[in-house]
Design a protein around this motif. Structure first.
Motif, PDB file in Angstrom:
ATOM      1  N   ILE A  36       0.854  -1.196   0.000  1.00  0.00           N
ATOM      2  CA  ILE A  36       0.000   0.000   0.000  1.00  0.00           C
ATOM      3  C   ILE A  36       0.882   1.236   0.000  1.00  0.00           C
ATOM      4  CG2 ILE A  36      -1.810   1.226   1.269  1.00  0.00           C
ATOM      5  CD1 ILE A  36      -2.564  -1.471   2.517  1.00  0.00           C
ATOM      6  N   ILE A  37       0.531   2.218  -0.856  1.00  0.00           N
ATOM      7  CA  ILE A  37       1.227   3.501  -0.917  1.00  0.00           C
ATOM      8  C   ILE A  37       0.211   4.624  -0.796  1.00  0.00           C
ATOM      9  CG2 ILE A  37       3.107   2.578  -2.337  1.00  0.00           C
ATOM     10  CD1 ILE A  37       1.762   3.918  -4.754  1.00  0.00           C
ATOM     11  N   ASP A  38       0.711   5.803  -0.445  1.00  0.00           N
ATOM     12  CA  ASP A  38      -0.153   6.991  -0.409  1.00  0.00           C
ATOM     13  C   ASP A  38      -0.460   7.425  -1.837  1.00  0.00           C
ATOM     14  OD1 ASP A  38      -0.040   6.925   2.336  1.00  0.00           O
ATOM     15  OD2 ASP A  38       1.680   8.294   2.457  1.00  0.00           O
ATOM     16  N   PHE A  39      -1.692   7.819  -2.061  1.00  0.00           N
ATOM     17  CA  PHE A  39      -2.130   8.174  -3.413  1.00  0.00           C
ATOM     18  C   PHE A  39      -3.020   9.413  -3.345  1.00  0.00           C
ATOM     19  CE2 PHE A  39      -5.065   7.775  -7.041  1.00  0.00           C
ATOM     20  CZ  PHE A  39      -4.141   7.703  -8.083  1.00  0.00           C
ATOM     21  N   THR A  40      -2.746  10.341  -4.265  1.00  0.00           N
ATOM     22  CA  THR A  40      -3.527  11.575  -4.342  1.00  0.00           C
ATOM     23  C   THR A  40      -4.499  11.484  -5.512  1.00  0.00           C
ATOM     24  OG1 THR A  40      -1.660  12.845  -3.456  1.00  0.00           O
ATOM     25  CG2 THR A  40      -3.424  14.079  -4.536  1.00  0.00           C
ATOM     26  N   TYR A  41      -5.772  11.587  -5.206  1.00  0.00           N
ATOM     27  CA  TYR A  41      -6.804  11.476  -6.234  1.00  0.00           C
ATOM     28  C   TYR A  41      -6.947  12.795  -6.989  1.00  0.00           C
ATOM     29  CZ  TYR A  41      -7.993   7.166  -3.853  1.00  0.00           C
ATOM     30  OH  TYR A  41      -7.949   5.912  -3.301  1.00  0.00           O
ATOM     31  N   GLU A  42      -7.747  12.779  -8.040  1.00  0.00           N
ATOM     32  CA  GLU A  42      -7.924  13.961  -8.893  1.00  0.00           C
ATOM     33  C   GLU A  42      -8.553  15.130  -8.141  1.00  0.00           C
ATOM     34  OE1 GLU A  42     -10.160  12.727 -12.238  1.00  0.00           O
ATOM     35  OE2 GLU A  42      -8.570  11.453 -13.093  1.00  0.00           O
ATOM     36  N   ASP A  43      -9.384  14.832  -7.167  1.00  0.00           N
ATOM     37  CA  ASP A  43     -10.018  15.920  -6.409  1.00  0.00           C
ATOM     38  C   ASP A  43      -9.130  16.459  -5.314  1.00  0.00           C
ATOM     39  OD1 ASP A  43      -9.998  13.733  -4.837  1.00  0.00           O
ATOM     40  OD2 ASP A  43     -12.138  13.741  -4.334  1.00  0.00           O
ATOM     41  N   GLY A  44      -7.864  15.935  -5.203  1.00  0.00           N
ATOM     42  CA  GLY A  44      -6.919  16.448  -4.223  1.00  0.00           C
ATOM     43  C   GLY A  44      -6.901  15.699  -2.911  1.00  0.00           C
ATOM     44  N   THR A  45      -7.816  14.782  -2.723  1.00  0.00           N
ATOM     45  CA  THR A  45      -7.821  14.018  -1.478  1.00  0.00           C
ATOM     46  C   THR A  45      -6.708  12.968  -1.506  1.00  0.00           C
ATOM     47  OG1 THR A  45      -9.426  12.466  -2.398  1.00  0.00           O
ATOM     48  CG2 THR A  45     -10.289  14.346  -1.170  1.00  0.00           C
ATOM     49  N   VAL A  46      -6.154  12.709  -0.347  1.00  0.00           N
ATOM     50  CA  VAL A  46      -5.057  11.751  -0.201  1.00  0.00           C
ATOM     51  C   VAL A  46      -5.613  10.477   0.439  1.00  0.00           C
ATOM     52  CG1 VAL A  46      -2.800  11.290   0.827  1.00  0.00           C
ATOM     53  CG2 VAL A  46      -3.389  13.606   0.042  1.00  0.00           C
ATOM     54  N   GLY A  47      -5.296   9.346  -0.133  1.00  0.00           N
ATOM     55  CA  GLY A  47      -5.762   8.063   0.392  1.00  0.00           C
ATOM     56  C   GLY A  47      -4.730   6.978   0.163  1.00  0.00           C
ATOM     57  N   GLU A  48      -5.165   5.782   0.284  1.00  0.00           N
ATOM     58  CA  GLU A  48      -4.285   4.631   0.106  1.00  0.00           C
ATOM     59  C   GLU A  48      -4.643   3.891  -1.172  1.00  0.00           C
ATOM     60  OE1 GLU A  48      -4.748   2.227   3.545  1.00  0.00           O
ATOM     61  OE2 GLU A  48      -3.538   3.523   4.841  1.00  0.00           O
ATOM     62  N   LYS A  49      -3.605   3.263  -1.750  1.00  0.00           N
ATOM     63  CA  LYS A  49      -3.802   2.503  -2.978  1.00  0.00           C
ATOM     64  C   LYS A  49      -2.956   1.234  -2.913  1.00  0.00           C
ATOM     65  CE  LYS A  49      -3.352   2.707  -8.015  1.00  0.00           C
ATOM     66  NZ  LYS A  49      -2.922   3.527  -9.165  1.00  0.00           N
ATOM     67  N   THR A  50      -3.574   0.121  -3.234  1.00  0.00           N
ATOM     68  CA  THR A  50      -2.861  -1.159  -3.280  1.00  0.00           C
ATOM     69  C   THR A  50      -2.223  -1.317  -4.661  1.00  0.00           C
ATOM     70  OG1 THR A  50      -4.409  -2.140  -1.705  1.00  0.00           O
ATOM     71  CG2 THR A  50      -3.078  -3.644  -3.028  1.00  0.00           C
ATOM     72  N   VAL A  51      -0.916  -1.346  -4.685  1.00  0.00           N
ATOM     73  CA  VAL A  51      -0.208  -1.403  -5.967  1.00  0.00           C
ATOM     74  C   VAL A  51       0.063  -2.850  -6.410  1.00  0.00           C
ATOM     75  CG1 VAL A  51       0.823   0.861  -5.699  1.00  0.00           C
ATOM     76  CG2 VAL A  51       1.992  -1.128  -4.761  1.00  0.00           C
ATOM     77  N   CYS A  52       0.190  -3.770  -5.475  1.00  0.00           N
ATOM     78  CA  CYS A  52       0.418  -5.178  -5.834  1.00  0.00           C
ATOM     79  C   CYS A  52       0.154  -6.047  -4.616  1.00  0.00           C
ATOM     80  CB  CYS A  52       1.837  -5.399  -6.370  1.00  0.00           C
ATOM     81  SG  CYS A  52       3.132  -5.127  -5.150  1.00  0.00           S
ATOM     82  N   THR A  53       0.125  -7.336  -4.856  1.00  0.00           N
ATOM     83  CA  THR A  53      -0.079  -8.319  -3.791  1.00  0.00           C
ATOM     84  C   THR A  53       1.072  -9.312  -3.804  1.00  0.00           C
ATOM     85  OG1 THR A  53      -2.490  -8.126  -3.951  1.00  0.00           O
ATOM     86  CG2 THR A  53      -1.623 -10.090  -2.872  1.00  0.00           C
TER      87      THR A  53
END
Length: 565
Positions: free
Chosen positions: A420-437
């Motif tokens: 899991i890495i930090d990810f910034t969405y298009e609306d500017g909110t910061v969340g988590e994203k699973t890049v691989c398993t």
């Protein structure tokens, strides 16, 4: 006979040598082994001891069951079936032959004394002659053979086979040798099986004696005691009908439920003996079964007691329910998957050489799944096996948190984890994203460990996971002791993370510097601090006198020295 036996053992020895040569993928010309007959027999018995003891146990069980059955139940029934007579006689002849060979082989069978295997032949013979020799000889004598050749299979012939019943005393010995290989069966279940066998055998003997007592008294006298009309007189009663009727009487009388009342002194004495045996068997079996059942639940009782202590600790310390539930889930998983066995403590109690062998065997499947270890030597695997530490992760557990310093790397033995890495969405909110398993056979955490940097991502378990941890200090020692593996890991890391090429090269350069400092730095320091003066040069060689040719110099060859005089 001895010559034939020697030839057979030589063939067996050569066949085993062929298997060994095929296993090691070699081609070697071997000849007939020049070994004494005693050594050939000892080698055969040591390699095939389990099969040999199993075969002897099979025929010994047949003798203790089949002998009384043939005398009491089969009287008058065996000669009516020619095929049955041939089959039983052949089977008994094979068993008698094996018991004769057993007496011969036991003079060469090694034995254990205080945990040490004794292979000295005169000590083996002395121990056997003082031990089981007499019983083995009595049980192996074919006393019925001469009478069988003359008169055939008659009741007298069956009586002459009663000497085979002494094999009963050998059953525990045969079973004890086999029990050493039954490591996958609970010892309590093995003990329970022994007592069940003893109970069944006792009832079988009593049933056979019951029929003989009826014949001894005569049917007219014993009819009221038996309570069954035309039990032994009517031809409609088959051999098995008689046996099961007698076996039923034996069982109900042994437990004290029998309804038959003895009419004579012989019947009363026999009934008294049967009831006495039944009482002793009942007490022993019930007590033993209770102890065995209690031992079967020992681990479960320990687990329940441990959970009671944990719950009491949570209550006294007011631990939040969400944390307490995680602890209970962890212990529940450990109990269901490992039956409460602490593998680390079990392995650590062993000496180092056994700890290395056990750890290497247990971890070989996991290490074979790691592509990073392809081509590694046995020395590396043995070192790696004793430094890896197991770790069990619950679902949704954060194994690695982004931003913390990396002090270990992880190998996945079972389960899957998300990166899991930090990810910034298009609306500017910061969340988590699973890049691989990550799954079985993969590893993670080596970059932060090599570069001595912080974690660049978070690793979260998706399910129950079995991991193995390699600490930073253990990793550096492994790389120093195995420079070829360090180079392979360097190439693998640079290929996977090309942007970190300089940092990785520097990290592995530090390992090389540590290796050189360990090899040479301490020696130079000792030499510089040595208070002793340097060694003087060696004295000059003695002068050459007449009669002693000069030795060849470095500039002249030995051939030149021969022609120079």
């Amino acid at each position: 006979m001895a010559g034939l036996l020697r030839k057979l053992l030589i063939l067996y020895h050569n066949s085993q040598q062929e298997v060994d040569l095929k296993f090691y993928a070699r081609t070697v010309d071997y000849k007939k082994p020049d070994l004494p007959l005693a050594d050939l027999i000892s080698g055969f018995l040591c390699k095939e001891q389990t099969k040999w003891q199993t075969l002897l146990l099979l025929f010994a069980v047949y003798n203790v069951f089949g002998g009384p059955f043939a005398i009491s139940v089969g009287r008058g029934s065996w000669p009516s079936s020619y095929k049955l007579v041939v089959l039983v006689s052949t089977f008994e002849a094979i068993g008698d032959t094996l018991f004769i060979f057993e007496v011969m082989f036991n003079f060469f069978l090694p034995f254990e004394e205080e945990g040490v295997q004794v292979n000295i032949h005169h000590l083996i013979r002395k121990k056997y002659l003082r031990g089981w020799f007499c019983i083995d000889v009595i049980g192996a004598l074919p006393l019925d053979l001469p009478y069988f050749v003359v008169a055939g299979n008659t009741p007298t012939t069956r009586l002459l086979r009663l000497n085979k019943l002494v094999r009963f005393f050998r059953l525990n010995f045969y079973w004890g040798r086999m029990e050493k290989n039954l490591t996958n069966i609970n010892p309590s279940l093995i003990r329970l099986g022994k007592f069940v066998f003893l109970f069944v055998l006792s009832a079988h003997w009593i049933a056979c004696l019951y029929l003989e007592v009826i014949r001894l008294e005569g049917w007219e006298q014993a009819q009221k005691w038996v309570g069954v009309e035309d039990f032994l007189v009517d031809s409609t009663w088959s051999m098995w009908d008689k046996y099961f009727q007698a076996y039923y009487w034996a069982l109900v009388t042994m437990v004290g439920y029998g309804g038959s009342v003895p009419r004579t002194a012989t019947e009363a004495l026999f009934s008294f003996i049967v009831v006495s045996v039944g009482v002793v068997m009942y007490v022993v079996v019930i007590g033993t079964v209770g102890s065995i059942v209690l031992n079967l639940d020992t681990m479960e009782n320990a687990y329940r007691q441990k959970m009671e202590h944990i719950n009491e600790f949570f209550r006294l310390r007011s631990v939040p329910p969400n944390i307490a539930d995680k602890v209970r889930l962890y212990h529940d998983f450990m109990w269901r998957s490992r039956q409460g066995i602490d593998s680390v403590a079990t392995v650590n109690d062993l000496p180092q050489y056994l700890r290395i062998e056990v750890s290497s065997y247990v971890l070989k499947d996991m290490m074979a799944k790691v592509p990073l270890f392809e081509g590694a030597g046995e020395h590396f695997f043995r070192q790696l096996a004793i430094v890896l530490r197991p770790l069990v992760c619950l679902p949704n557990t954060l194994v690695v948190i982004k931003g913390e310093m990396g002090k270990e790397m992880y190998f996945i033995s079972k389960g899957s984890l998300d990166v899991i890495i930090d990810f910034t969405y298009e609306d500017g909110t910061v969340g988590e994203k699973t890049v691989c398993t990550l799954r079985e056979g993969q590893h993670f955490g080596e970059i932060a460990l090599l570069c001595r940097s912080k974690r660049s991502a978070t690793i979260r378990a998706r399910e129950f996971c079995d991991l193995f941890i390699l600490k930073a200090e253990d990793f550096r020692l492994l790389m120093i002791d195995n420079p070829e593996m360090a180079g392979e890991m360097r190439r693998h890391a640079i290929q996977q993370y090309p942007t970190l090429k300089e940092q990785l090269a520097a990290a592995f350069g530090d390992l090389a510097d540590d290796d050189r400092s360990d090899d040479t730095g301490s020696v130079k320091e000792e030499e510089s601090e040595t208070p002793y003066p340097p060694m003087p040069p060696p004295p000059p060689p003695p002068p050459i006198t007449a009669g002693h040719p000069s030795p060849p110099t470095d500039e002249s060859s030995s051939e030149g020295a021969v022609f120079t005089k």
